[in-house]
Design a protein around this motif. Sequence first.
Motif, PDB file in Angstrom:
ATOM      1  N   ARG A  89      -0.520  -0.026  12.740  1.00 48.02           N
ATOM      2  CA  ARG A  89      -0.693  -1.406  12.289  1.00 48.02           C
ATOM      3  C   ARG A  89      -2.050  -1.954  12.714  1.00 48.02           C
ATOM      4  O   ARG A  89      -2.472  -1.813  13.862  1.00 48.02           O
ATOM      5  CB  ARG A  89       0.420  -2.290  12.846  1.00 48.02           C
ATOM      6  N   THR A 139      -1.772  -5.097   7.925  1.00 45.51           N
ATOM      7  CA  THR A 139      -1.721  -3.925   7.049  1.00 45.51           C
ATOM      8  C   THR A 139      -1.858  -2.672   7.917  1.00 45.51           C
ATOM      9  O   THR A 139      -1.900  -2.754   9.152  1.00 45.51           O
ATOM     10  CB  THR A 139      -2.822  -3.984   5.976  1.00 45.51           C
ATOM     11  N   SER A 183      -8.218  -0.106   5.774  1.00 49.63           N
ATOM     12  CA  SER A 183      -6.959  -0.471   5.132  1.00 49.63           C
ATOM     13  C   SER A 183      -7.114  -0.245   3.640  1.00 49.63           C
ATOM     14  O   SER A 183      -7.997  -0.835   3.008  1.00 49.63           O
ATOM     15  CB  SER A 183      -6.638  -1.943   5.409  1.00 49.63           C
ATOM     16  N   LEU A 215      -5.708  -0.415  -0.197  1.00 51.57           N
ATOM     17  CA  LEU A 215      -4.811  -1.235  -1.001  1.00 51.57           C
ATOM     18  C   LEU A 215      -3.643  -0.422  -1.556  1.00 51.57           C
ATOM     19  O   LEU A 215      -2.476  -0.794  -1.408  1.00 51.57           O
ATOM     20  CB  LEU A 215      -5.605  -1.885  -2.140  1.00 51.57           C
ATOM     21  N   ASN A 231      -1.102   0.979   1.132  1.00 47.33           N
ATOM     22  CA  ASN A 231      -0.287  -0.084   1.714  1.00 47.33           C
ATOM     23  C   ASN A 231       0.745  -0.600   0.710  1.00 47.33           C
ATOM     24  O   ASN A 231       1.882  -0.910   1.072  1.00 47.33           O
ATOM     25  CB  ASN A 231      -1.180  -1.214   2.225  1.00 47.33           C
ATOM     26  N   LEU A 249       4.350  -7.254   4.122  1.00 49.53           N
ATOM     27  CA  LEU A 249       3.158  -6.423   3.940  1.00 49.53           C
ATOM     28  C   LEU A 249       2.513  -6.697   2.589  1.00 49.53           C
ATOM     29  O   LEU A 249       1.284  -6.842   2.494  1.00 49.53           O
ATOM     30  CB  LEU A 249       3.539  -4.945   4.056  1.00 49.53           C
ATOM     31  N   ARG A 279       0.612  -9.884   2.590  1.00 48.23           N
ATOM     32  CA  ARG A 279      -0.631  -9.783   3.361  1.00 48.23           C
ATOM     33  C   ARG A 279      -1.710  -9.062   2.548  1.00 48.23           C
ATOM     34  O   ARG A 279      -2.902  -9.349   2.698  1.00 48.23           O
ATOM     35  CB  ARG A 279      -0.378  -9.038   4.672  1.00 48.23           C
ATOM     36  N   LEU A 280      -1.288  -8.120   1.719  1.00 46.27           N
ATOM     37  CA  LEU A 280      -2.255  -7.389   0.891  1.00 46.27           C
ATOM     38  C   LEU A 280      -2.899  -8.295  -0.146  1.00 46.27           C
ATOM     39  O   LEU A 280      -4.104  -8.172  -0.422  1.00 46.27           O
ATOM     40  CB  LEU A 280      -1.554  -6.246   0.146  1.00 46.27           C
TER      41      LEU A 280
END
Length: 671
Positions: free
Chosen positions: A311, A316, A414, A416, A419, A445, A448-449
Amino acid sequence: MTNPRMLESTSPYLQAHADNPVEWYAWTDEALARARDEDRPILLSIGYAACHWCHVMARESFSNPEIAAVMNRHFVNIKVDREERPDLDKTFQTAHALLNQRGGGWPLTAFLNPDDLTPFFIGTYFPAEPRFGMPGFADLLERVRRVYREKREQTREQGVAVHRALSATPPGSDQLPPVAIADAARARLEEALDEEHGGLGGAPKFPQLPMLDFLIDEAAARGADGNGRLEHAVAALLDGGLFDHLDGGIFRYCVDVDWTIPHFEKMLVDNAQLPDTLSRFALLAPDDTERRTVIESLLERGIDHFLDRMRLADGTFAASLDADTQGEEGATYLWTPDEAREVLESAGVDRAVIEGFLDEYGLEQPANFEGKWHLAAVRRAKRVGAVRPLAEAIRGPLLARRDTRPQPRRDDKSLLGLNALLATGLIRAGNRLGRDDWGTRGLDLLDRLVPTVTVVADLPTGHLDGRPSVPAFLDDLALLLEAETEAFFRVPDVDRLARIEEIIDTITERFADPSGAFRLSHPGHGAPVAGLVVFTDDAQPAGNAVFADALTRLGYVLGRTDWLERAEGIFRAAAGSIERAPQVHTRLLAALRRFHQPGTAVVIKAQDMAAWQQAIGELRARGVAVIATGSDEVLADKPLPETGSGLAYVCRGTACLPPEPDPEGLLRQFR
């Protein structure tokens, strides 16, 4: 001298090469212009942060001043992180297969003509000195330089031929592929199931999660799992050395046929799919409580321990953990019997329990990896219900000791798409296993993306410390669409539906190909083959397949015939590719089956949902898509009743049964 171009990258993999004596560039207009202006071939090196052999080549060759001097004198050197630039990786891996008639891998080492960026020589890892039947890298550089100078016409002709093959329009069809073609794929994959050791194929042994998902779906449709070999394949993932018995999650692959020794990198791409795959398998035998208990226990370890380790500060998840620790492969994960015994004795574990563990995990047999022991069950289960998760009294103290050791480097970018893949898996596993906590984590999650104010067209493929990388690719947006679809089915609202429409419109506007399918990248990415269309799965499902699947599911539930037509266009465009090798199009074939044979969806409209909760939970645990809402803004064609406890609309494809006012009556239809 430190290379500022590498330090400024959004890829930790590129940053790690900043101190090389090689004058590295990222894939930029500046680098490509320099190669053209100075008439130098491009030396393109593609890898990723967790790749062991990438590190070996970096130590042996890219850190060698003499080799670096040759590279700098004769080539423009470009480093690419394959996770940030899947378009470049897919292009040149395909070119490797065309030129060498075999698969590639990482590191990928390609030499390109500077004027049209076509490859004229491609390989993978090369040692600094001749060995393993391969030339030394320094010698190879001189040979490539001479070929480029002395045989220019040949290098150009070969490059043009490769470019033509890569740019070819996929062979489509006026006819929609028949659903029966999935039977051919299933038959070929079932033949490849290893009856002795479990899993697909021989060494090196990969988890092959998209293929397993397809076989699980097919087994559900047929009520059979290939004479137990599918069960054995899933058990093999969980019982041997691929699974981290202390921290949860799986490694990238095993180097041997019997799943004992992994290549020690841990990738988000694999672990993001694990909740979906394992919970999907649990549904095959809903009455098998042993299977469900094992799956839930092992998933919980991965979600509560491994994912927490991955994490990032923004909530993410990071891309990978390195295979190496301080230059030594797998060092974090290895044990000696004496250390394991000492840790467990100090924790007060009964001596008989300790000896049983040492026997069960092979620590009383000869060392299995470079003088030490990697934990893998010695006597492997052939069914999931017989897998024995490591007891907490043993797991806890061993993990606590392991955490005091130096840890592998984490790639903190991170991504896209990966995730989003994880968000989908958490929501689906939560639905199937009745774990609302997992479903909530998946929704969190996802949000948050893509925060509320975000414009989908502006999304990057990833970011590092808040700095965005290149624009999102087809695969990123298709996986995001799939996650938003799962979220909409779980918590339907008009804002979520608007986001779904925005993603579909963005993909259509930016990635559409005349064939009816969609391109991996768009011209803004600057790839040498901007029109590359991919239908086949690799470690993750193909973007075209995920997009077609989401369009199919949404199209039937929402009555959007335009989305169904778009999905049909993908299937038609892929027809020739599927016919040649159906077994590598598993996600597309699963979507095709859902297009031909749509699943059942239930829409529940009620002011007070309390009376329907048991039915909702039971149906989701059966894998039924349930959309429950008290709003008439969503699915207005299925109205909210003015009186009574609510109505359930049961639909398959374009046909619906009469509305059902009673939760028990709804359940009777399925029982």
